[in-house]
Scaffold this motif. Structure first.
Motif, PDB file in Angstrom:
ATOM      1  N   HIS A 104       0.743  -1.280  -0.208  1.00  0.00           N
ATOM      2  CA  HIS A 104       0.120  -0.150   0.057  1.00  0.00           C
ATOM      3  C   HIS A 104       0.736   1.121   0.080  1.00  0.00           C
ATOM      4  CE1 HIS A 104      -3.012  -2.869   1.400  1.00  0.00           C
ATOM      5  NE2 HIS A 104      -3.705  -2.140   0.960  1.00  0.00           N
ATOM      6  N   THR A 105       2.094   1.282  -0.049  1.00  0.00           N
ATOM      7  CA  THR A 105       2.856   2.290  -0.065  1.00  0.00           C
ATOM      8  C   THR A 105       3.968   2.252  -1.438  1.00  0.00           C
ATOM      9  OG1 THR A 105       4.704   1.441   1.350  1.00  0.00           O
ATOM     10  CG2 THR A 105       2.998   2.331   2.281  1.00  0.00           C
ATOM     11  N   ILE A 106       4.714   3.251  -1.401  1.00  0.00           N
ATOM     12  CA  ILE A 106       5.804   3.184  -2.552  1.00  0.00           C
ATOM     13  C   ILE A 106       7.211   2.783  -2.114  1.00  0.00           C
ATOM     14  CG2 ILE A 106       4.821   5.529  -3.511  1.00  0.00           C
ATOM     15  CD1 ILE A 106       7.035   7.096  -1.971  1.00  0.00           C
ATOM     16  N   TYR A 107       7.190   2.134  -0.852  1.00  0.00           N
ATOM     17  CA  TYR A 107       8.465   1.630  -0.281  1.00  0.00           C
ATOM     18  C   TYR A 107       8.283   0.175  -0.313  1.00  0.00           C
ATOM     19  CZ  TYR A 107       8.187   6.208   1.800  1.00  0.00           C
ATOM     20  OH  TYR A 107       8.188   7.653   1.857  1.00  0.00           O
ATOM     21  N   ASP A 108       9.623  -0.744  -0.527  1.00  0.00           N
ATOM     22  CA  ASP A 108       9.687  -1.717  -0.642  1.00  0.00           C
ATOM     23  C   ASP A 108       9.991  -2.533   0.911  1.00  0.00           C
ATOM     24  OD1 ASP A 108      12.438  -1.977   0.147  1.00  0.00           O
ATOM     25  OD2 ASP A 108      13.054  -1.802  -2.171  1.00  0.00           O
ATOM     26  N   GLN A 109      10.032  -3.718   0.951  1.00  0.00           N
ATOM     27  CA  GLN A 109       9.947  -4.438   2.304  1.00  0.00           C
ATOM     28  C   GLN A 109      11.336  -4.116   3.013  1.00  0.00           C
ATOM     29  OE1 GLN A 109       8.700  -8.454   2.861  1.00  0.00           O
ATOM     30  NE2 GLN A 109       6.853  -8.099   1.652  1.00  0.00           N
ATOM     31  N   GLU A 110      12.354  -3.948   2.267  1.00  0.00           N
ATOM     32  CA  GLU A 110      13.765  -3.595   2.897  1.00  0.00           C
ATOM     33  C   GLU A 110      13.788  -2.249   3.255  1.00  0.00           C
ATOM     34  OE1 GLU A 110      16.717  -5.248   4.465  1.00  0.00           O
ATOM     35  OE2 GLU A 110      15.446  -6.370   3.193  1.00  0.00           O
ATOM     36  N   GLU A 111      13.191  -1.388   2.760  1.00  0.00           N
ATOM     37  CA  GLU A 111      13.220  -0.134   3.132  1.00  0.00           C
ATOM     38  C   GLU A 111      12.242   0.244   4.380  1.00  0.00           C
ATOM     39  OE1 GLU A 111      13.271   2.763  -0.863  1.00  0.00           O
ATOM     40  OE2 GLU A 111      11.495   1.371  -0.724  1.00  0.00           O
ATOM     41  N   LEU A 112      11.263  -0.488   4.434  1.00  0.00           N
ATOM     42  CA  LEU A 112      10.382  -0.362   5.421  1.00  0.00           C
ATOM     43  C   LEU A 112      11.080  -1.156   6.831  1.00  0.00           C
ATOM     44  CD1 LEU A 112       7.019  -1.484   3.486  1.00  0.00           C
ATOM     45  CD2 LEU A 112       7.374   0.786   4.647  1.00  0.00           C
ATOM     46  N   LYS A 113      11.297  -2.247   6.561  1.00  0.00           N
ATOM     47  CA  LYS A 113      12.156  -3.000   7.825  1.00  0.00           C
ATOM     48  C   LYS A 113      13.346  -2.022   8.299  1.00  0.00           C
ATOM     49  CE  LYS A 113      11.404  -7.633   5.936  1.00  0.00           C
ATOM     50  NZ  LYS A 113      12.040  -8.627   5.536  1.00  0.00           N
ATOM     51  N   ASP A 114      14.102  -1.548   7.441  1.00  0.00           N
ATOM     52  CA  ASP A 114      15.296  -0.505   7.851  1.00  0.00           C
ATOM     53  C   ASP A 114      14.792   0.811   8.653  1.00  0.00           C
ATOM     54  OD1 ASP A 114      16.925  -2.492   6.585  1.00  0.00           O
ATOM     55  OD2 ASP A 114      17.447  -1.123   4.839  1.00  0.00           O
ATOM     56  N   GLU A 115      13.755   1.409   8.028  1.00  0.00           N
ATOM     57  CA  GLU A 115      13.231   2.412   8.680  1.00  0.00           C
ATOM     58  C   GLU A 115      12.478   2.111  10.124  1.00  0.00           C
ATOM     59  OE1 GLU A 115      12.482   6.241   9.577  1.00  0.00           O
ATOM     60  OE2 GLU A 115      13.940   5.717   8.091  1.00  0.00           O
TER      61      GLU A 115
END
Length: 86
Positions: free
Chosen positions: A47-58
């Motif tokens: 549901h966002t412009i981010y991939d899973q890796e970006e989300l996990k890191d953030e």
């Protein structure tokens, strides 16, 4: 009662959880947290412009900061991800 034998009373009258049950409780909490986190990341990935890796890191970066309660961190993270402002 199902909890018989799980608790021990100390000399001070405090009840403490038997070590075996305390370990299992901790394992259950860790498993539940991991599953919840994976589901949240998967949802946001879809549901966002981010991939899973970006989300996990953030999310990890935010969790390592001090000064905010866990629910505050999660709420801010989700809303900023949905808004494209991570």
């Amino acid at each position: 009662m199902a909890t018989d034998g799980m608790w021990t009373m100390t000399d001070d009258g405090e009840f403490i959880l038997d070590e075996t049950y305390a370990e299992q409780l901790q394992e259950a909490r860790i498993t539940a947290t991991a599953a919840w986190t994976a589901a949240l990341i998967e949802y946001l990935d879809e549901h966002t412009i981010y991939d899973q890796e970006e989300l996990k890191d953030e999310l990890l970066r935010r969790c390592q900061e001090e000064g905010m309660q866990a629910m505050e961190i999660v709420n801010e993270f989700v809303l900023e991800a949905l808004g494209g402002d991570l």
